[in-house]
Enzyme design. Sequence first.
Site, PDB file in Angstrom:
ATOM      1  N   HIS A 199     -29.314  46.205  28.536  1.00 58.47           N
ATOM      2  CA  HIS A 199     -28.577  47.219  27.752  1.00 58.47           C
ATOM      3  C   HIS A 199     -28.037  48.335  28.655  1.00 58.47           C
ATOM      4  CE1 HIS A 199     -29.852  45.826  23.647  1.00 58.47           C
ATOM      5  NE2 HIS A 199     -30.857  45.333  24.339  1.00 58.47           N
ATOM      6  N   ASN A 247     -30.648  45.845  17.002  1.00 52.66           N
ATOM      7  CA  ASN A 247     -29.464  45.137  17.496  1.00 52.66           C
ATOM      8  C   ASN A 247     -28.485  44.921  16.352  1.00 52.66           C
ATOM      9  OD1 ASN A 247     -30.311  44.898  20.156  1.00 52.66           O
ATOM     10  ND2 ASN A 247     -31.166  42.848  19.883  1.00 52.66           N
ATOM     11  N   HIS A 271     -37.616  53.975  22.309  1.00 48.32           N
ATOM     12  CA  HIS A 271     -38.846  53.193  22.378  1.00 48.32           C
ATOM     13  C   HIS A 271     -39.257  52.791  20.960  1.00 48.32           C
ATOM     14  CE1 HIS A 271     -42.710  51.715  23.228  1.00 48.32           C
ATOM     15  NE2 HIS A 271     -43.074  52.535  24.172  1.00 48.32           N
TER      16      HIS A 271
HETATM   17  C1  HEM Z   1     -40.117  41.498  24.428  1.00 49.19           C
HETATM   18  C2  HEM Z   1     -38.893  41.720  24.124  1.00 49.19           C
HETATM   19  C3  HEM Z   1     -38.141  42.884  24.694  1.00 49.19           C
HETATM   20  C4  HEM Z   1     -38.378  43.603  25.808  1.00 49.19           C
HETATM   21  C5  HEM Z   1     -39.508  43.429  26.789  1.00 49.19           C
HETATM   22  C6  HEM Z   1     -37.338  44.596  25.905  1.00 49.19           C
HETATM   23  C7  HEM Z   1     -37.198  45.481  26.929  1.00 49.19           C
HETATM   24  C8  HEM Z   1     -36.210  46.411  27.050  1.00 49.19           C
HETATM   25  C9  HEM Z   1     -36.014  47.282  28.153  1.00 49.19           C
HETATM   26  C10 HEM Z   1     -36.869  47.290  29.404  1.00 49.19           C
HETATM   27  C11 HEM Z   1     -34.958  48.070  27.887  1.00 49.19           C
HETATM   28  C12 HEM Z   1     -34.367  49.154  28.771  1.00 49.19           C
HETATM   29  C13 HEM Z   1     -34.858  50.455  28.239  1.00 49.19           C
HETATM   30  C14 HEM Z   1     -34.530  51.630  29.108  1.00 49.19           C
HETATM   31  O1  HEM Z   1     -34.309  51.483  30.321  1.00 49.19           O
HETATM   32  O2  HEM Z   1     -34.532  52.751  28.562  1.00 49.19           O
HETATM   33  C15 HEM Z   1     -34.488  47.707  26.606  1.00 49.19           C
HETATM   34  C16 HEM Z   1     -33.447  48.301  25.973  1.00 49.19           C
HETATM   35  C17 HEM Z   1     -33.115  48.010  24.685  1.00 49.19           C
HETATM   36  N1  HEM Z   1     -33.676  47.047  23.888  1.00 49.19           N
HETATM   37 FE1  HEM Z   1     -35.120  45.796  24.334  1.00 49.19          FE
HETATM   38  N2  HEM Z   1     -36.514  44.473  24.845  1.00 49.19           N
HETATM   39  C18 HEM Z   1     -36.980  43.436  24.081  1.00 49.19           C
HETATM   40  C19 HEM Z   1     -36.474  42.979  22.927  1.00 49.19           C
HETATM   41  C20 HEM Z   1     -35.555  43.670  22.206  1.00 49.19           C
HETATM   42  C21 HEM Z   1     -35.210  43.380  20.853  1.00 49.19           C
HETATM   43  C22 HEM Z   1     -35.793  42.256  20.004  1.00 49.19           C
HETATM   44  C23 HEM Z   1     -34.316  44.317  20.499  1.00 49.19           C
HETATM   45  C24 HEM Z   1     -33.680  44.497  19.169  1.00 49.19           C
HETATM   46  C25 HEM Z   1     -34.397  44.551  18.079  1.00 49.19           C
HETATM   47  C26 HEM Z   1     -34.085  45.199  21.610  1.00 49.19           C
HETATM   48  C27 HEM Z   1     -33.247  46.278  21.615  1.00 49.19           C
HETATM   49  C28 HEM Z   1     -33.033  47.080  22.681  1.00 49.19           C
HETATM   50  C29 HEM Z   1     -32.041  48.124  22.709  1.00 49.19           C
HETATM   51  C30 HEM Z   1     -31.107  48.517  21.578  1.00 49.19           C
HETATM   52  C31 HEM Z   1     -32.092  48.698  23.966  1.00 49.19           C
HETATM   53  C32 HEM Z   1     -31.189  49.794  24.481  1.00 49.19           C
HETATM   54  C33 HEM Z   1     -31.773  51.133  24.190  1.00 49.19           C
HETATM   55  C34 HEM Z   1     -30.815  52.188  24.645  1.00 49.19           C
HETATM   56  O3  HEM Z   1     -29.711  52.259  24.082  1.00 49.19           O
HETATM   57  O4  HEM Z   1     -31.159  52.922  25.580  1.00 49.19           O
HETATM   58  N3  HEM Z   1     -34.868  44.784  22.641  1.00 49.19           N
HETATM   59  N4  HEM Z   1     -35.263  46.669  26.112  1.00 49.19           N
END
Ligand code: HEM
Length: 742
Positions: free
Chosen positions: A93, A166, A357
């Site tokens: 992202h 999402n 988070h």
């Molecule tokens: C085990 C599964 C997942 C892991 C380990 C994971 C991990 C991460 C990580 C490491 C980031 C970067 C966050 C940052 O640097 O601030 C991120 C961002 C994000 N994740 Fe996940 N993610 C997972 C699944 C999902 C799922 C299922 C969704 C949706 C429901 C999702 C939605 C998002 C969104 C929207 C962001 C961006 C947040 C922003 O705008 O700063 N992720 N995710």
Amino acid sequence: MATKRSAKRTKRDKVTDHNVTNGNVTNDKLRALEGFRESGADEMLTTNQGTRINDNQNSLKAGARGPSLLEDFILREKITHFDHERIPERVVHARGVAAHGYFRVYEPLSRLTKAKFLQDPGAKTPVFVRFSTVAGSRGSSDLARDVRGFAVKFYTEEGNFDLVGNNMPVFFIQDAVKFPDLIHAVKPEPRHEMPQAASAHDTFWDFISLMPESMHMIMWVMSDRAIPRSLRMMEGFGVHTFRFVDDRGASRFVKFHWKPLLGVHSVLWDEAQKISGKDPDFHRRDLWEAIEGGAYPEWELGVQVIEEADEHAFDFDLLDPTKIVPEELVPVQRVGRLTLDRNPDNFFAETEQVAFHPGHIVPGIDFTDDPLLQGRLFSYTDTQLIRLGGPNFHEIPINRPVAPVHNNQRDGYMRQAINTSRASYEPNTIAGGCPFQAGAQMGGFVSYPERIADAKARRRGEKFFDHFSQATLFWKSQSATEQDHIVQALRFELGKLETAAIRERMVGMLANVDRGLAEQVAAGLGLPAIPNVEPPLNRSIPADGNPKDFEPRRSKPTPALERSAALSMANTVKDTAKTRKVAILAADGVDTAAIDAMKKALAAAGAMAKVVAPRGGTLSGTRGIKVPVDFSLLTVGSVLFDAVFVPGGTESVKALTADAMAVLFVNEAYKHCKALAATGEGIAMVPNHTGADRGRAKGGTLEEGIVAGGDGDIARVAAELVKALARHRAWSREAKGQLVPA
Ligand code: HEM
């Protein structure tokens, strides 16, 4: 001195001031941010220590032509800060854009949850919302085929609640332990870092072809949902099942939805690829301009609520993030509205430094045991520790809650709070036991006391293994046009693969979703038949696991649900032309009365018009009236607009028909099934129609989404164009459009 300078404010100062004060400052979070805003207006240049700088043009040297001196603290400070400007981009992202706004609940939700921000319809809860793509780097194109992140930070009086969702309601994998594998597979390949922001490569499909649990999500990402027309026109989903907890401690399961008031609309893949060249910032610009123009994007918050007693009433498992709860089984209740009404002042300080988070929750909301959600609860703080450089990122202005923060956490890089208490531990007597724990009645968070009685094991629930039923449900729920786009997307993605065996295995896997789908994809790839997938189908098996235990099983949905209307964009809201962009294609000699009338009609419908011409500057229209040009053909394409209007004017149309870029402009709009309007001679520009049609066009529509008329018909043509804009695209023209060279 400052007063004297104010009198001579430059234009640039005013722009800066506008950014500082635009939007309202009526919510608590925006007020809190005020103290951190700095514009430099009317101020003198200083170092970071506040020393005024006299010469920002020359470093300190030993003589005019001599070496620079180490003593030059101004040079050293400036360059050092510059050298450290970049921070790591998000591991996923990375590419995103954000805006401020507020959320308001329609009626108290005390029957479902005790969360305070969901009780008072009169209260506005400040929010900061970030949209993103998943796979690409920070500088990649907005129009990649990808999932879009839809992350909402609610600054509630009880602390921050982050709904980190999402634009698709399911995910690729069921267990967090597979997330690094999934992301490694989709990111550019390790040997040459190609391709950027694209899933059309071997490693992604190699992984997917071995993971039947991904097949439902694959249907979504191969659909046009993965290429939205606008971030303002996409749905959002919390994906996981969460809990609502009421003030008696009773829990219900809840799925969160965001429903855009403008409807759910997408572009075509051909269009997406061209937009990536013409304007890779297309979505970012669209959001920024809508908010600056006062057309505030809005979504309704929807909830699907399931009683605890019904946890096992479905053929799928509520804890499985690769499944939806069909709206036909549990309707979505619309409970409140989100409005985005202010752009950030500084991209880095706000959009880049914001830290979401899924573990940021408030009393009244709680987690379930969804194994993907459980892993996420660990991941976000962990990644932010490295991305934002230490444990104090909650003190960065955009991340601070509006609720007060008091605890005994101390120190660390960049600590800003000056904790004055002698006691940094609890219990203590020295500080009178402060800060003290809050009872549940005082708003203290109490985890829902879910009962768990099972053996520790690396396993999944039985129903998790139905990997195909809902993929099939999605496929069958799509309109013919949508199905065709999914087939084309799969042909594109699999057609890009270098390894034939991966392509074949993938087509074999698709046959488990729908045989007709697999046959169409196979035909496009030149495969004589659907290949058999070598068993076991599921290769996501523990070392000592029995492959039979991991084979996908299909359950028959009860009540039998063949289709779900909510899954098709064909059934979305199509009642408004608001914020749509129309290109008026013109050259010298254009009918100025038609331009004026069209602009007025579009503005009245909330749409906007831009004049596009072979060159910039000003056109000389009929009756000698000057027409300012907004864009030259060199700088835009019709892919950046929702519709095209070609007004009459003999000389104008003569020039445009002789200009290959103008012809391409209209042809592409036709091919992409966009609304087209033409008056007078302008009709000669419409593909598949000649000036001879003009007489027949008096009745209005030449074919779906194409309106034409004589010079005097402009009011009717404009009214029809507004209706066609609201319908988004005229899909019935798609097959004919393929024959138009564009
Ligand atoms: C085990 C599964 C997942 C892991 C380990 C994971 C991990 C991460 C990580 C490491 C980031 C970067 C966050 C940052 O640097 O601030 C991120 C961002 C994000 N994740 Fe996940 N993610 C997972 C699944 C999902 C799922 C299922 C969704 C949706 C429901 C999702 C939605 C998002 C969104 C929207 C962001 C961006 C947040 C922003 O705008 O700063 N992720 N995710």
